[in-house]
Write a protein that holds these residues in place. Structure first.
Motif, mmCIF file in Angstrom:
data_model
loop_
_atom_site.group_PDB
_atom_site.id
_atom_site.type_symbol
_atom_site.label_atom_id
_atom_site.label_comp_id
_atom_site.label_asym_id
_atom_site.label_seq_id
_atom_site.Cartn_x
_atom_site.Cartn_y
_atom_site.Cartn_z
ATOM 1 N N CYS A 79 0.738 -1.233 0.118
ATOM 2 C CA CYS A 79 0.064 -0.005 0.042
ATOM 3 C C CYS A 79 0.867 1.234 -0.020
ATOM 4 O O CYS A 79 0.560 2.202 -0.779
ATOM 5 C CB CYS A 79 -0.831 -0.097 1.221
ATOM 6 S SG CYS A 79 -2.048 -1.174 0.950
ATOM 7 N N LYS A 82 1.961 2.849 -3.393
ATOM 8 C CA LYS A 82 1.148 3.599 -3.987
ATOM 9 C C LYS A 82 1.711 4.941 -4.227
ATOM 10 O O LYS A 82 1.739 5.751 -3.080
ATOM 11 C CB LYS A 82 -0.278 3.460 -3.754
ATOM 12 C CG LYS A 82 -0.789 2.091 -3.354
ATOM 13 C CD LYS A 82 -0.994 1.298 -4.808
ATOM 14 C CE LYS A 82 -1.468 -0.044 -4.540
ATOM 15 N NZ LYS A 82 -1.700 -0.822 -5.752
ATOM 16 N N ASP A 86 -4.786 8.717 -3.223
ATOM 17 C CA ASP A 86 -6.206 8.251 -3.161
ATOM 18 C C ASP A 86 -5.962 6.670 -3.156
ATOM 19 O O ASP A 86 -6.586 5.992 -2.690
ATOM 20 C CB ASP A 86 -6.796 8.720 -4.502
ATOM 21 C CG ASP A 86 -7.231 10.232 -4.162
ATOM 22 O OD1 ASP A 86 -7.359 10.746 -3.022
ATOM 23 O OD2 ASP A 86 -7.964 10.892 -5.135
ATOM 24 N N GLU A 87 -4.993 6.292 -4.098
ATOM 25 C CA GLU A 87 -4.742 4.920 -4.498
ATOM 26 C C GLU A 87 -4.340 4.341 -2.986
ATOM 27 O O GLU A 87 -4.595 3.026 -2.637
ATOM 28 C CB GLU A 87 -3.604 4.557 -5.590
ATOM 29 C CG GLU A 87 -4.300 5.006 -6.600
ATOM 30 C CD GLU A 87 -3.144 4.520 -7.736
ATOM 31 O OE1 GLU A 87 -2.135 4.020 -7.611
ATOM 32 O OE2 GLU A 87 -3.524 4.920 -9.172
ATOM 33 N N LYS A 90 -7.182 4.050 -0.473
ATOM 34 C CA LYS A 90 -7.996 2.866 -0.746
ATOM 35 C C LYS A 90 -7.543 1.486 -0.775
ATOM 36 O O LYS A 90 -8.294 0.541 -0.089
ATOM 37 C CB LYS A 90 -8.446 3.087 -2.635
ATOM 38 C CG LYS A 90 -9.479 1.738 -2.975
ATOM 39 C CD LYS A 90 -9.536 1.752 -4.449
ATOM 40 C CE LYS A 90 -10.258 0.843 -5.151
ATOM 41 N NZ LYS A 90 -10.267 0.925 -6.577
ATOM 42 N N CYS A 91 -6.194 1.262 -0.805
ATOM 43 C CA CYS A 91 -5.525 0.152 -0.505
ATOM 44 C C CYS A 91 -5.589 -0.263 0.751
ATOM 45 O O CYS A 91 -5.744 -1.261 1.463
ATOM 46 C CB CYS A 91 -3.983 0.310 -1.014
ATOM 47 S SG CYS A 91 -3.229 -1.207 -0.645
#
Length: 302
Positions: A79, A82, A86-87, A90-91
């Motif tokens: 995670c 990333k 945002d990614e 989300k992760c």
């Protein structure tokens, strides 16, 4: 909860997962620094101001962890790789959901198997935002087991006239999680429990008056029969007859002989007995004759 978790729970960053869960260890400065730095990078300005000054404390807490979980560490680091926040968020949310599902699954399976720590497992099922379908099914099984046990216990409380308020609250909250039908059944049982409590109060007071020679119908009697009249179950119908007998037949056989022959109008205590006898079609060989005598003064009280 360790220092890191306490701090990030307070700031809201725990929602991002941050990789510092109570089961994740630390393989050295790289892991701890990587997940911390990414969390700070993606935090709000207010959160950054709070946590940046605590970095040394966070690093110490992370590096001193002994119960390591390599798989969780690996997922946390994935995670943190990333590039977009945002990614990353989300992760971390997906990872947090997965960790939660594993924890609750273990908790519920243990409760179902051993019957121990049921309340803890029920609380997790009730108040967690569970997305995993397997865990949802396990929680449904736990809810059913809990409902069955609570129903049996509350039926006993109802029949004995005990106080089941708190247990009813728990049953209704659990049933609501299962289906509208289960909630309806729980509500109906809890109404019976409350009516059972009133019925016991009425019968106890009626017996006290009977034993003490007090020729009065306790006010609890009318309250009890009113509650029971609203219910349609066989239990309620049977309990209504029991209360009517104790309050109006048994006491009536003392009240009417003492008052009917000398009353000028339908006396209040006689009237209560008379109306109940007519309304519930109560029969008693010793009382029937006195009811007939009371007709002349009380017929309008039907």
């Amino acid at each position: 909860m360790n220092t890191f978790n306490r701090m990030f729970f307070a700031t809201g960053l725990v929602a991002f997962g941050l990789g510092m869960s109570s089961t994740s260890g630390c393989g050295g400065g790289d892991y701890c620094s990587t997940v911390f730095n990414k969390a700070v990078e993606c935090a709000s300005p207010e959160e950054k101001a709070l946590v940046e000054g605590l970095k040394d404390l966070v690093m110490k807490d992370c590096r001193e962890k002994k119960d390591r979980d390599p798989e969780e560490e690996k997922a946390d680091l994935e995670c943190a790789k990333k590039s977009a926040c945002d990614e990353y968020k989300k992760c971390q949310q997906e990872l947090s959901d997965k960790k939660q599902a594993i924890r609750i699954k273990k908790e519920v399976e243990g409760a179902l198997k051993t019957g121990e720590k049921m309340e803890d497992a029920l609380s997790s099922c009730k108040y967690s935002d569970i997305k995993d379908e397997e865990v949802k099914k396990l929680c449904a099984d736990l809810f059913k087991k809990s409902i069955d046990a609570a129903t049996k216990e509350l039926e006993g409380i109802r029949d004995s006239g005990g106080d089941g308020l708190s247990k009813c609250f728990d049953l209704q909250a659990t049933a609501e999680k299962v289906s509208p039908e289960e909630k309806t059944k729980a509500d109906a049982l809890c109404k019976e429990v409350e009516a059972g409590k009133r019925a016991k109060e009425a019968l106890d007071e009626a017996k006290k008056n009977l034993d003490g020679g007090t020729n009065e119908v306790p006010f609890q009697c009318s309250m009890a029969v009113e509650d029971l009249e609203k219910l349609t179950s066989d239990w309620a119908k049977n309990k209504l007859q029991e209360v009517a007998k104790g309050c109006y037949v048994d006491l009536g056989k003392k009240i009417l002989p003492a008052q009917v022959d000398k009353m000028v109008i339908c006396e209040y205590q006689v009237e209560q007995v008379y109306k109940a006898v007519k309304k519930y079609n109560l029969k008693d060989a010793e009382l029937d004759g006195w009811i007939t005598k009371a007709d002349a003064k009380c017929a309008g009280s039907k």
